[in-house]
Design a protein around this motif. Structure first.
Motif, PDB file in Angstrom:
ATOM      1  N   ILE A  97      -1.337   1.493   0.482  1.00 19.70           N
ATOM      2  CA  ILE A  97       0.013   1.220   0.991  1.00 19.70           C
ATOM      3  C   ILE A  97      -0.032   0.084   2.013  1.00 19.70           C
ATOM      4  CG2 ILE A  97       1.868   2.146   2.451  1.00 19.70           C
ATOM      5  CD1 ILE A  97       1.387   4.864   1.084  1.00 19.70           C
ATOM      6  N   TRP A 133       7.003  -0.824  -0.827  1.00 22.21           N
ATOM      7  CA  TRP A 133       6.603   0.395  -0.140  1.00 22.21           C
ATOM      8  C   TRP A 133       7.318   1.667  -0.575  1.00 22.21           C
ATOM      9  CZ3 TRP A 133       5.559  -0.825   5.739  1.00 22.21           C
ATOM     10  CH2 TRP A 133       4.245  -1.290   5.864  1.00 22.21           C
ATOM     11  N   LYS A 136       5.648   3.756  -3.256  1.00 17.31           N
ATOM     12  CA  LYS A 136       4.304   4.172  -2.808  1.00 17.31           C
ATOM     13  C   LYS A 136       4.406   5.301  -1.788  1.00 17.31           C
ATOM     14  CE  LYS A 136       1.898  -0.229  -3.610  1.00 17.31           C
ATOM     15  NZ  LYS A 136       0.846   0.281  -4.508  1.00 17.31           N
TER      16      LYS A 136
END
Length: 219
Positions: A97, A133, A136
């Motif tokens: 990440i 993001w 994830k």
């Protein structure tokens, strides 16, 4: 055994390691170098980067293996091989990440063109925060939720380095030092927030954060 952790005077990739030492009540030398000192030291480092951990004078590198090693010494790494596998998977998932944002601190380090200006950097970070993001983070949230709801921790039934790593990354976001990224981003992920809150209430964590604050005040 003697331990010396070498890193910059920031939380960065060293905070989870420092916290593991603190939780395990393991004495270590917390060496914090300046950028200039790092420049002089760089060619002597195995991969030219920090952190490194010196054990009885021998240098070991890479933050995740170091964190796992210290966690085992501190008693916060799962004893079960299967839970250990889960724990390391979470550590690497968090690293995956974080990787896109690390590029924005200097794309030229990765063979990419340097940002033309601050505006371009912020546009890239906006894309990361809004498009890269969220899926994830959602996968990580989903992975963590079942065990946390049942046992109150990321892995197994007690605190592990997986909880510490999640805490450190959420804390980093909430600090707001990543301009262009919403510092309240993790509020959309209740399990991440719950782990952050739980780890933040551990006495050894609170005690080390006081040490950290005093050290960084000396910059």
């Amino acid at each position: 055994m003697s331990y010396e952790l070498v890193y910059f005077n920031i939380a960065g990739r060293a905070l989870e390691i420092r916290l593991a030492f603190s939780i395990g009540k393991i004495e270590f030398k917390d060496t914090r170098v300046t950028g200039k000192e790092f420049g002089a030291l760089k060619e002597q480092l195995p991969f030219g980067q920090l952190p490194v951990l010196k054990i009885d004078g021998k240098t070991y590198t890479q933050s995740i293996p170091i964190a796992c090693y210290v966690a085992k010494k501190a008693g916060i790494f799962p004893e079960s091989p299967e839970e250990g596998l889960e724990c390391e998977a979470i550590l690497h998932a968090v690293e995956d990440i974080w990787t896109p944002i690390s590029v924005t601190f200097g794309p030229e380090r990765f063979g990419l063109s340097k940002f033309k200006d601050e505006k371009e950097k912020l546009e890239v970070r906006k894309t990361i925060g809004e498009k890269i993001w969220p899926p994830k983070f959602q996968r990580l949230e989903t992975l963590l939720k079942k065990n946390f709801d049942a046992n109150g921790f990321a892995v197994g039934k007690k605190l592990s380095i997986a909880d510490i790593r999640i805490y450190c990354q959420v804390k980093s976001l909430k600090a707001g030092f990543l301009d262009g990224i919403d510092k309240e981003l993790t509020k959309k992920y209740p399990t991440l927030e719950a782990i952050y809150a739980k780890v933040g209430n551990v006495e050894q964590v609170k005690a080390w954060l006081e040490v950290e604050a005093k050290a960084q005040a000396k910059k």
